[in-house]
Motif scaffolding. Structure first.
Motif, mmCIF file in Angstrom:
data_model
loop_
_atom_site.group_PDB
_atom_site.id
_atom_site.type_symbol
_atom_site.label_atom_id
_atom_site.label_comp_id
_atom_site.label_asym_id
_atom_site.label_seq_id
_atom_site.Cartn_x
_atom_site.Cartn_y
_atom_site.Cartn_z
ATOM 1 N N UNK A 79 0.817 -1.222 0.000
ATOM 2 C CA UNK A 79 0.000 0.000 0.000
ATOM 3 C C UNK A 79 0.848 1.268 0.000
ATOM 4 N N UNK A 80 1.842 1.318 0.873
ATOM 5 C CA UNK A 80 2.655 2.529 0.956
ATOM 6 C C UNK A 80 3.410 2.801 -0.343
ATOM 7 N N UNK A 81 3.866 1.746 -1.010
ATOM 8 C CA UNK A 81 4.591 1.922 -2.264
ATOM 9 C C UNK A 81 3.679 2.515 -3.324
ATOM 10 N N UNK A 82 2.466 1.994 -3.432
ATOM 11 C CA UNK A 82 1.514 2.501 -4.435
ATOM 12 C C UNK A 82 1.148 3.955 -4.144
ATOM 13 N N UNK A 83 0.870 4.268 -2.870
ATOM 14 C CA UNK A 83 0.521 5.643 -2.502
ATOM 15 C C UNK A 83 1.695 6.574 -2.771
ATOM 16 N N UNK A 84 2.912 6.132 -2.455
ATOM 17 C CA UNK A 84 4.091 6.963 -2.702
ATOM 18 C C UNK A 84 4.297 7.201 -4.194
ATOM 19 N N UNK A 85 3.975 6.211 -5.027
ATOM 20 C CA UNK A 85 4.063 6.402 -6.475
ATOM 21 C C UNK A 85 3.093 7.487 -6.941
ATOM 22 N N UNK B 95 12.460 7.561 2.516
ATOM 23 C CA UNK B 95 12.342 7.099 3.902
ATOM 24 C C UNK B 95 11.179 6.137 4.100
ATOM 25 N N UNK B 96 9.990 6.497 3.653
ATOM 26 C CA UNK B 96 8.831 5.607 3.810
ATOM 27 C C UNK B 96 9.036 4.292 3.065
ATOM 28 N N UNK B 97 9.494 4.311 1.797
ATOM 29 C CA UNK B 97 9.773 3.030 1.137
ATOM 30 C C UNK B 97 10.843 2.209 1.854
ATOM 31 N N UNK B 98 11.899 2.875 2.365
ATOM 32 C CA UNK B 98 12.966 2.156 3.060
ATOM 33 C C UNK B 98 12.455 1.470 4.311
ATOM 34 N N UNK C 230 -4.228 15.194 0.012
ATOM 35 C CA UNK C 230 -5.322 14.227 0.116
ATOM 36 C C UNK C 230 -4.796 12.789 0.086
ATOM 37 N N UNK C 231 -3.840 12.514 -0.787
ATOM 38 C CA UNK C 231 -3.286 11.164 -0.881
ATOM 39 C C UNK C 231 -2.555 10.745 0.393
ATOM 40 N N UNK C 232 -1.932 11.693 1.059
ATOM 41 C CA UNK C 232 -1.108 11.378 2.227
ATOM 42 C C UNK C 232 -1.917 10.781 3.375
ATOM 43 N N UNK C 233 -3.202 11.069 3.436
ATOM 44 C CA UNK C 233 -4.038 10.498 4.493
ATOM 45 C C UNK C 233 -4.159 8.979 4.370
ATOM 46 N N UNK C 234 -3.858 8.429 3.185
ATOM 47 C CA UNK C 234 -3.982 6.982 2.981
ATOM 48 C C UNK C 234 -2.718 6.222 3.356
ATOM 49 N N UNK C 235 -1.640 6.916 3.727
ATOM 50 C CA UNK C 235 -0.388 6.246 4.076
ATOM 51 C C UNK C 235 -0.474 5.545 5.431
#
Length: 423
Positions: A233-239, A345-348, A404-409
């Motif tokens: 999930x985090x990878x897709x949101x970060x993309x 950082x988040x992906x790592x 808006x997207x950041x709330x899904x992380x």
């Protein structure tokens, strides 16, 4: 993830800390000069008009083609690095090549040649960030992970690309011509490549307990397939965040110098001063944002600082005073600190170490394709139709979508997760 523990012998721990700082300095310089070279075209565009007469659409295309090849190179280099288990040779080759190709821009006599030079430059530069951040995260203590990665990616680009580049590039262009400004970019890159070859190690000098070695060794051998990475999930949101944030960033750096000189009527010197304020903010927030995120969490930091970033392009349109505009930009050009969070950082903190370079290259690559390649071209075409202020509104819209997207992380900061478990 590698880190230093209390069981590490004192001498080795001291050596590891020295290496961590030395590596940070070298990679800071390497990525900083990537952005020095990348930014140079935007600052030199007003001086190139006599030879090229670039339209907004052509200027956007030059930025876009660099982003396209940057994206493809980043994805390929990241995957290749994880398969080979090597980063240093790829990083050295990338630094040497982007320096050569940046210099080649000064040799071009037409738009097509300049387009080719920028495409080759992007091919080399795209490999730098995945390699640099992968090396940095392995050598960083947990307490400094976000800060180190922020200094490497955010503050370095801000100092050399945002503060040094406007003054140096504009001065050289006015004193010796815009072609000479491109030629001199070869020198720092070759010096940095030699320093990386001499001082950077493929693996950091750490000794850990047997249980930690077994745990991290197993994690390092766990290499996810690409389809499995795309299920995180985090990878897709970060993309998705990368696509929108690159639109914000590349549109701003591409069109702001021209907007300030042609629409607002600022002199090149005044424009350079205002752009230097962007560089000050870039340096400040480049380390402050990820450093703050180490304590309050990646997610709230990304949401809060991106909300401020929405205001930056709006201020460029509506604030007339150069001094006031520069001050506002220092406090609203916060996005480059956020880049470290979603690109590194988040992906790592989400994927196994054995797949880290792949994930970083994928997020950067997709973001550059959509936001770096398509974003400035669309902004340039729209600006030719409806005025250059259109590009600024497109940039603001990209940052707003990021909020808006950041709330899904899902939160990944180790300190924050530990506090939650202790409640």
């Amino acid at each position: 993830m590698t880190h230093i523990t209390t069981s590490t012998p004192h001498g080795v721990e001291r050596e590891a800390r020295r290496y961590e700082n030395r590596l940070l300095l070298l990679l800071f310089l390497a990525f900083g000069f990537v952005f020095f070279d990348r930014q140079a075209l935007s600052f030199l565009a007003p001086y190139m008009d006599a030879d090229f007469g670039l339209s907004n659409g052509e200027l956007g295309t030059l930025s876009g083609v660099l982003a396209l090849t940057w994206a493809l190179a980043g994805m390929v280099a990241g995957r290749l690095s994880d398969r080979l288990g090597r980063r240093k040779p790829i990083l050295i080759a990338a630094v040497v090549l982007f320096s050569l190709f940046s210099s080649a821009s000064g040799l071009m006599a037409g738009f097509a040649g300049l387009l080719a030079a920028r495409a080759l430059m992007g091919t080399a530069e795209g490999a730098v960030l995945p390699m640099a951040q992968s090396l940095m995260v392995e050598a960083s203590r947990e307490s400094r992970r976000g800060l180190n990665m922020g200094l490497l990616q955010g503050s370095s680009a801000g100092l050399l690309g945002g503060i040094v580049a406007p003054g140096v590039v504009v001065w050289i262009a006015e004193s010796y011509g815009w072609r000479i400004a491109f030629y001199v970019t070869i020198i720092p890159g070759l010096v940095i490549a030699a320093l990386i070859a001499r001082f950077v190690r493929e693996r950091p000098p750490l000794i850990r307990t047997a249980s930690e070695t077994a745990r991290d060794g197993a994690a390092g051998q766990s290499k996810l397939a690409l389809k499995d990475v795309l299920r995180l999930r985090n990878v897709v949101i970060c993309m998705l965040i990368a696509c929108c944030y690159l639109t914000w960033f590349v549109t701003l750096i591409t069109f702001t110098p021209t907007y300030l000189t042609e629409v607002k009527g600022f002199t090149p010197g005044t424009m350079s001063g205002v752009m230097t304020c962007l560089g000050v903010a870039w340096v400040l927030w480049g380390f402050a944002t990820p450093g703050i995120s180490d304590r309050i969490g990646r997610k709230p930091a990304l949401i809060g600082f991106t909300a401020l970033a929405v205001l930056c392009p709006i201020a460029i349109v509506y604030v007339s005073s150069p001094a006031l505009l520069g001050l506002i930009m220092i406090f609203t050009y916060t996005g480059l600190g956020c880049f470290t969070l979603f690109m590194a950082t988040i992906p790592a903190e989400t994927v196994p170490p054995g797949t880290l370079a792949t994930a970083l290259g994928l997020i950067m690559g997709v973001g550059e394709l959509a936001g770096g390649f398509l974003g400035p071209m669309i902004s340039g075409w729209a600006s030719d139709l409806w005025g250059l202020q259109t590009a600024m509104f497109i940039a603001a819209g990209g940052a707003l979508i990021v909020v808006l997207l950041s709330f899904a992380l899902r939160e990944t900061a180790p300190a924050v997760l530990r506090r939650r478990r202790q409640r």
